[in-house]
Scaffold this motif. Sequence first.
Motif, PDB file in Angstrom:
ATOM      1  N   ALA A  25       0.831  -1.202   0.000  1.00 51.07           N
ATOM      2  CA  ALA A  25       0.000   0.000   0.000  1.00 51.07           C
ATOM      3  C   ALA A  25       0.866   1.251   0.000  1.00 51.07           C
ATOM      4  O   ALA A  25       0.580   2.230  -0.717  1.00 51.07           O
ATOM      5  CB  ALA A  25      -0.927  -0.010   1.210  1.00 51.07           C
ATOM      6  N   LEU A  26       1.936   1.255   0.777  1.00 51.15           N
ATOM      7  CA  LEU A  26       2.844   2.404   0.801  1.00 51.15           C
ATOM      8  C   LEU A  26       3.537   2.586  -0.542  1.00 51.15           C
ATOM      9  O   LEU A  26       3.708   3.718  -1.015  1.00 51.15           O
ATOM     10  CB  LEU A  26       3.885   2.217   1.909  1.00 51.15           C
ATOM     11  N   GLU A  27       3.946   1.485  -1.132  1.00 53.74           N
ATOM     12  CA  GLU A  27       4.635   1.577  -2.420  1.00 53.74           C
ATOM     13  C   GLU A  27       3.726   2.101  -3.520  1.00 53.74           C
ATOM     14  O   GLU A  27       4.205   2.690  -4.498  1.00 53.74           O
ATOM     15  CB  GLU A  27       5.197   0.199  -2.793  1.00 53.74           C
ATOM     16  N   ASN A  28       2.418   1.943  -3.343  1.00 57.06           N
ATOM     17  CA  ASN A  28       1.459   2.423  -4.341  1.00 57.06           C
ATOM     18  C   ASN A  28       0.811   3.752  -3.958  1.00 57.06           C
ATOM     19  O   ASN A  28       0.008   4.298  -4.731  1.00 57.06           O
ATOM     20  CB  ASN A  28       0.361   1.374  -4.546  1.00 57.06           C
ATOM     21  N   PHE A  29       1.155   4.270  -2.777  1.00 61.47           N
ATOM     22  CA  PHE A  29       0.529   5.488  -2.277  1.00 61.47           C
ATOM     23  C   PHE A  29       1.231   6.722  -2.844  1.00 61.47           C
ATOM     24  O   PHE A  29       2.445   6.835  -2.801  1.00 61.47           O
ATOM     25  CB  PHE A  29       0.607   5.514  -0.743  1.00 61.47           C
ATOM     26  N   ASP A  30       0.459   7.651  -3.381  1.00 61.40           N
ATOM     27  CA  ASP A  30       1.030   8.864  -3.984  1.00 61.40           C
ATOM     28  C   ASP A  30       0.596  10.143  -3.276  1.00 61.40           C
ATOM     29  O   ASP A  30       0.709  11.229  -3.834  1.00 61.40           O
ATOM     30  CB  ASP A  30       0.637   8.947  -5.461  1.00 61.40           C
ATOM     31  N   GLY A  31       0.120  10.007  -2.044  1.00 62.72           N
ATOM     32  CA  GLY A  31      -0.403  11.177  -1.339  1.00 62.72           C
ATOM     33  C   GLY A  31       0.633  12.004  -0.612  1.00 62.72           C
ATOM     34  O   GLY A  31       0.308  13.067  -0.085  1.00 62.72           O
ATOM     35  N   CYS A  32       1.886  11.527  -0.538  1.00 64.14           N
ATOM     36  CA  CYS A  32       2.943  12.278   0.152  1.00 64.14           C
ATOM     37  C   CYS A  32       3.937  12.799  -0.872  1.00 64.14           C
ATOM     38  O   CYS A  32       4.489  12.031  -1.670  1.00 64.14           O
ATOM     39  CB  CYS A  32       3.652  11.379   1.177  1.00 64.14           C
ATOM     40  N   GLU A  33       4.179  14.098  -0.839  1.00 66.37           N
ATOM     41  CA  GLU A  33       5.068  14.739  -1.810  1.00 66.37           C
ATOM     42  C   GLU A  33       6.491  14.195  -1.751  1.00 66.37           C
ATOM     43  O   GLU A  33       7.210  14.217  -2.744  1.00 66.37           O
ATOM     44  CB  GLU A  33       5.086  16.255  -1.583  1.00 66.37           C
ATOM     45  N   LEU A  34       6.912  13.701  -0.604  1.00 66.56           N
ATOM     46  CA  LEU A  34       8.281  13.210  -0.474  1.00 66.56           C
ATOM     47  C   LEU A  34       8.564  12.057  -1.432  1.00 66.56           C
ATOM     48  O   LEU A  34       9.705  11.861  -1.856  1.00 66.56           O
ATOM     49  CB  LEU A  34       8.539  12.749   0.962  1.00 66.56           C
ATOM     50  N   LYS A  35       7.539  11.309  -1.761  1.00 66.82           N
ATOM     51  CA  LYS A  35       7.744  10.144  -2.623  1.00 66.82           C
ATOM     52  C   LYS A  35       8.238  10.552  -4.003  1.00 66.82           C
ATOM     53  O   LYS A  35       8.926   9.783  -4.680  1.00 66.82           O
ATOM     54  CB  LYS A  35       6.444   9.344  -2.738  1.00 66.82           C
ATOM     55  N   ARG A  36       7.915  11.777  -4.437  1.00 70.61           N
ATOM     56  CA  ARG A  36       8.280  12.230  -5.782  1.00 70.61           C
ATOM     57  C   ARG A  36       9.785  12.419  -5.934  1.00 70.61           C
ATOM     58  O   ARG A  36      10.320  12.321  -7.041  1.00 70.61           O
ATOM     59  CB  ARG A  36       7.543  13.529  -6.110  1.00 70.61           C
ATOM     60  N   THR A  37      10.472  12.703  -4.844  1.00 68.41           N
ATOM     61  CA  THR A  37      11.919  12.951  -4.917  1.00 68.41           C
ATOM     62  C   THR A  37      12.741  11.790  -4.364  1.00 68.41           C
ATOM     63  O   THR A  37      13.962  11.781  -4.501  1.00 68.41           O
ATOM     64  CB  THR A  37      12.282  14.236  -4.157  1.00 68.41           C
ATOM     65  N   ALA A  38      12.086  10.813  -3.725  1.00 68.68           N
ATOM     66  CA  ALA A  38      12.803   9.670  -3.149  1.00 68.68           C
ATOM     67  C   ALA A  38      13.036   8.588  -4.206  1.00 68.68           C
ATOM     68  O   ALA A  38      12.264   8.449  -5.149  1.00 68.68           O
ATOM     69  CB  ALA A  38      12.016   9.098  -1.981  1.00 68.68           C
ATOM     70  N   LYS A  39      14.083   7.811  -4.005  1.00 68.92           N
ATOM     71  CA  LYS A  39      14.379   6.707  -4.910  1.00 68.92           C
ATOM     72  C   LYS A  39      13.610   5.450  -4.536  1.00 68.92           C
ATOM     73  O   LYS A  39      13.207   4.665  -5.398  1.00 68.92           O
ATOM     74  CB  LYS A  39      15.884   6.412  -4.910  1.00 68.92           C
ATOM     75  N   HIS A  40      13.455   5.226  -3.233  1.00 74.11           N
ATOM     76  CA  HIS A  40      12.796   4.020  -2.765  1.00 74.11           C
ATOM     77  C   HIS A  40      11.836   4.334  -1.618  1.00 74.11           C
ATOM     78  O   HIS A  40      12.032   5.296  -0.875  1.00 74.11           O
ATOM     79  CB  HIS A  40      13.819   2.988  -2.253  1.00 74.11           C
ATOM     80  N   THR A  41      10.831   3.509  -1.479  1.00 76.53           N
ATOM     81  CA  THR A  41      10.008   3.478  -0.271  1.00 76.53           C
ATOM     82  C   THR A  41      10.752   2.631   0.754  1.00 76.53           C
ATOM     83  O   THR A  41      11.114   1.491   0.478  1.00 76.53           O
ATOM     84  CB  THR A  41       8.627   2.859  -0.550  1.00 76.53           C
ATOM     85  N   VAL A  42      10.997   3.202   1.915  1.00 70.18           N
ATOM     86  CA  VAL A  42      11.745   2.508   2.961  1.00 70.18           C
ATOM     87  C   VAL A  42      10.746   2.027   4.010  1.00 70.18           C
ATOM     88  O   VAL A  42      10.140   2.834   4.713  1.00 70.18           O
ATOM     89  CB  VAL A  42      12.799   3.438   3.593  1.00 70.18           C
ATOM     90  N   PHE A  43      10.589   0.718   4.104  1.00 69.51           N
ATOM     91  CA  PHE A  43       9.537   0.172   4.956  1.00 69.51           C
ATOM     92  C   PHE A  43      10.050  -0.222   6.345  1.00 69.51           C
ATOM     93  O   PHE A  43       9.749   0.437   7.332  1.00 69.51           O
ATOM     94  CB  PHE A  43       8.887  -1.031   4.260  1.00 69.51           C
ATOM     95  N   ALA A  44      10.829  -1.279   6.427  1.00 62.52           N
ATOM     96  CA  ALA A  44      11.295  -1.758   7.734  1.00 62.52           C
ATOM     97  C   ALA A  44      12.384  -2.790   7.527  1.00 62.52           C
ATOM     98  O   ALA A  44      12.628  -3.256   6.416  1.00 62.52           O
ATOM     99  CB  ALA A  44      10.139  -2.375   8.522  1.00 62.52           C
ATOM    100  N   ARG A  45      13.026  -3.155   8.615  1.00 66.67           N
ATOM    101  CA  ARG A  45      13.961  -4.281   8.610  1.00 66.67           C
ATOM    102  C   ARG A  45      14.002  -4.881  10.005  1.00 66.67           C
ATOM    103  O   ARG A  45      13.547  -4.275  10.974  1.00 66.67           O
ATOM    104  CB  ARG A  45      15.342  -3.884   8.128  1.00 66.67           C
ATOM    105  N   GLY A  46      14.548  -6.075  10.099  1.00 67.17           N
ATOM    106  CA  GLY A  46      14.567  -6.765  11.380  1.00 67.17           C
ATOM    107  C   GLY A  46      13.522  -7.865  11.399  1.00 67.17           C
ATOM    108  O   GLY A  46      13.027  -8.305  10.362  1.00 67.17           O
ATOM    109  N   ASN A  47      13.179  -8.292  12.588  1.00 70.77           N
ATOM    110  CA  ASN A  47      12.253  -9.406  12.787  1.00 70.77           C
ATOM    111  C   ASN A  47      10.861  -8.886  13.131  1.00 70.77           C
ATOM    112  O   ASN A  47      10.652  -8.346  14.216  1.00 70.77           O
ATOM    113  CB  ASN A  47      12.781 -10.302  13.910  1.00 70.77           C
ATOM    114  N   PRO A  48       9.871  -9.049  12.245  1.00 69.57           N
ATOM    115  CA  PRO A  48       8.524  -8.544  12.536  1.00 69.57           C
ATOM    116  C   PRO A  48       7.843  -9.265  13.686  1.00 69.57           C
ATOM    117  O   PRO A  48       6.817  -8.789  14.192  1.00 69.57           O
ATOM    118  CB  PRO A  48       7.763  -8.773  11.223  1.00 69.57           C
ATOM    119  N   SER A  49       8.406 -10.387  14.117  1.00 72.31           N
ATOM    120  CA  SER A  49       7.868 -11.088  15.282  1.00 72.31           C
ATOM    121  C   SER A  49       8.544 -10.646  16.578  1.00 72.31           C
ATOM    122  O   SER A  49       8.178 -11.122  17.655  1.00 72.31           O
ATOM    123  CB  SER A  49       8.038 -12.608  15.113  1.00 72.31           C
ATOM    124  N   ALA A  50       9.531  -9.758  16.474  1.00 72.36           N
ATOM    125  CA  ALA A  50      10.230  -9.273  17.666  1.00 72.36           C
ATOM    126  C   ALA A  50       9.284  -8.478  18.543  1.00 72.36           C
ATOM    127  O   ALA A  50       8.328  -7.861  18.065  1.00 72.36           O
ATOM    128  CB  ALA A  50      11.432  -8.423  17.262  1.00 72.36           C
TER     129      ALA A  50
END
Length: 205
Positions: A25-50
């Motif tokens: 959903a974030l990768e397809n979301f165009d409602g934030c102006e920052l996305k226009r100048t960013a190279k990648h959508t940065v989501f998360a890293r690590g263990n989602p079960s942590a």
Amino acid sequence: MAGASLHNAREIAFSCQTLDELKAALENFDGCELKRTAKHTVFARGNPSARIMFIGEAPGRDEDEQGLPFVGRAGQLLDRMLAAADLDRTKVYITNVLNWRPPQNREPTPEEAAMCLPFLRRHIELVAPEILVMLGAVAVRHVLGLNEGIMRLRGLWQVYQSSGRAIPVMPTLHPAYLLRQPSSKRLGWRDMLAIIEKARALNIA
């Protein structure tokens, strides 16, 4: 227009039932102006079960290049602190308030942060951590609504309400700040020890 986009962001975020859906959903979301100048959508890293979730401010240049949070110098310092506390990235989960890099690493505007917050709040709900760690004043301000300086707030447990749960929150210094002010590393380490103590009290492995 901004109000409509914010309403849209909330609807999209809270319709997501899994982390994979939220990332898409974030990768397809165009409602934030920052996305226009960013190279990648940065989501998360690590263990989602942590059970411990760290939240920083926004991606920097290295994070924007790789599409992962905390991979630059600040991230390397965070890794060393986690390792010293026996908390490597397999035992924690890490994200940011913003999912796109602000140009020249400037501080995000309130409007930019507001557009990302519905996704972050849903992110927290889906991960359902037992402890939240806010890295820096920007995360504290936007997630907890506290405007005091981070030096006054760090080390003092706060509470975040999520889906009827009261999650303990530790505000601490951002690793980027610790790189600029090495003398404050002892304060960051003190906060890390408090996080470990809380994890033990909550029987978090």
